[in-house]
Design an enzyme around this catalytic site. Structure first.
Site, short mmCIF file in Angstrom:
data_model
loop_
_atom_site.label_atom_id
_atom_site.label_comp_id
_atom_site.label_asym_id
_atom_site.label_seq_id
_atom_site.Cartn_x
_atom_site.Cartn_y
_atom_site.Cartn_z
N GLU A 1 -3.01 7.69 -4.37
CA GLU A 1 -3.14 7.38 -5.80
C GLU A 1 -4.59 7.58 -6.26
O GLU A 1 -5.51 7.43 -5.47
CB GLU A 1 -2.66 5.95 -6.09
CG GLU A 1 -3.42 4.85 -5.38
CD GLU A 1 -2.83 3.47 -5.71
OE1 GLU A 1 -3.58 2.66 -6.27
OE2 GLU A 1 -1.65 3.21 -5.39
N HIS B 1 -0.21 0.57 -10.36
CA HIS B 1 -0.95 -0.42 -9.55
C HIS B 1 -1.36 -1.61 -10.41
O HIS B 1 -2.55 -1.94 -10.52
CB HIS B 1 -2.16 0.24 -8.90
CG HIS B 1 -2.59 -0.44 -7.63
ND1 HIS B 1 -3.11 0.23 -6.55
CD2 HIS B 1 -2.57 -1.75 -7.25
CE1 HIS B 1 -3.40 -0.61 -5.57
NE2 HIS B 1 -3.07 -1.83 -5.98
N ARG C 1 0.85 -1.18 0.00
CA ARG C 1 0.00 0.00 0.00
C ARG C 1 0.89 1.23 0.00
O ARG C 1 1.94 1.26 0.64
CB ARG C 1 -0.93 0.02 1.23
CG ARG C 1 -2.11 -0.94 1.12
CD ARG C 1 -3.10 -0.48 0.07
NE ARG C 1 -4.25 -1.36 -0.07
CZ ARG C 1 -4.36 -2.33 -0.96
NH1 ARG C 1 -3.36 -2.57 -1.80
NH2 ARG C 1 -5.44 -3.06 -1.04
#
Length: 323
Positions: free
Chosen positions: A271, A289, A242
């Site tokens: 993000e 991601h 994370r």
């Protein structure tokens, strides 16, 4: 028979959307834009189930909306720190996630980032695309050898163990790890992994450090300026966990000042916003991601959510209950 009403917050693989449409009264997000707070509250008031992703923050304001109808949040993903679990528990809302099915693909991305940052892959790609390459020469873009170097893991869950196997058996890398809870010897028997007593121990000894801990208050800025200073100046940091596990400003300073050699990031604080200073650095590899982003994995994740949903609405035990 009246079908349960289900709201899906983002676009999902077509095969999963088709399954949902066949079995439920489903509202799909056709334009794939994040839903607003007001839209999420409306969904909670009008749907029996809401199926969120990491882009949807389900805090107390949304969970405790007046005249709430929703009884289950079927999260598309393993991580659930974007959901207020305490509020969900008090409200009597079931929360599920999707473990197991994304393990290997996320470990692949972690290993890819390790190789990219060690061998300057992203920088090299830009170098060629920008037409700056003038030919092979002995001292051009020298990186770091991976084979035989020590990999340190902070967190030793499924994804970390999968990465460790790739690194140890594929690249002959010794493995160090820190995990706050004990790990069964059977799970790491083939790794010859050495347990460390603290994150600091891993950081000071490893050539590559890969983060595999959950997000949340306990791990917020776990990697900060002081801990970065413990790393070798030749070491690299990998984060597929994370974004907020790493203090971004501290990392930028460490990369700029040579405190560490490089980093590979698939996740970011806040993000999809990425600190623009990261974009100016050649010694960091950045991905949007992509951890679980394969056709096979995303379809399997979606079906796992629906499996949990099916069990819930027929009154059976859900497979992946978080709350």
């Amino acid at each position: 028979m009246v079908k349960p009403v289900v709201v899906v917050t983002r676009r999902w693989p077509q095969a999963v959307e088709d399954r949902l449409s066949a079995d439920y009264d489903v509202c799909l997000n056709q334009d794939d834009t994040p839903m607003s707070v007001t839209e999420l509250q409306y969904a909670m008031q009008n749907a029996d189930a809401v199926l969120p992703t990491v882009t949807d923050v389900f805090d107390a304001e949304i969970i405790n909306v007046n005249e709430r109808r929703t009884r289950i949040l079927g999260n598309f993903g393993v991580g659930f720190n974007h959901i207020d679990l305490e509020a969900a528990t008090v409200a009597g809302i079931t929360v599920t996630n999707t473990p197991d099915v994304l393990t290997d693909c996320t470990a692949d991305i972690a290993m890819m980032l390790l190789l990219m940052t060690a061998r300057r892959g992203a920088e090299g790609d830009r170098h060629v695309r920008d037409r700056e390459w003038i030919g092979w020469r002995p001292t051009h873009m020298l990186g770091t050898k991976v084979t035989g170097k020590t990999l340190g893991l902070i967190g030793m869950g499924r994804i970390a163990r999968a990465m460790a196997k790739k690194a140890h058996h594929g690249f002959n890398m010794p493995i160090l790890y820190y995990n706050p809870s004990s790990i069964s010897d059977d799970l790491i028997a083939d790794l010859n992994a050495v347990k460390c007593d603290s994150p600091e121990d891993v950081l000071s000894r490893a050539d590559f450090v890969s983060l595999h801990c959950p997000g949340g208050e306990q791990t917020f800025h776990l990697i900060n300026a002081d801990r970065l200073k413990l790393m070798k100046p030749t070491a690299h940091l990998i984060n597929t966990a994370r974004g907020d596990v790493v203090d971004t400003l501290a990392l930028i300073n460490a990369l700029r000042n040579g405190t560490i050699a490089g980093a590979g990031l698939d996740v970011f604080e806040g993000e999809p916003h990425v600190n623009p200073e990261l974009l100016t650095l050649d010694n960091v590899s950045l991905l949007p991601h992509l951890g679980s982003a394969t056709q096979e994995t995303r379809i399997a994740m979606g079906h796992r959510v629906v499996d949990n949903l099916d069990a819930f609405f027929r009154g059976a035990d859900v497979i992946d209950r978080v709350v």
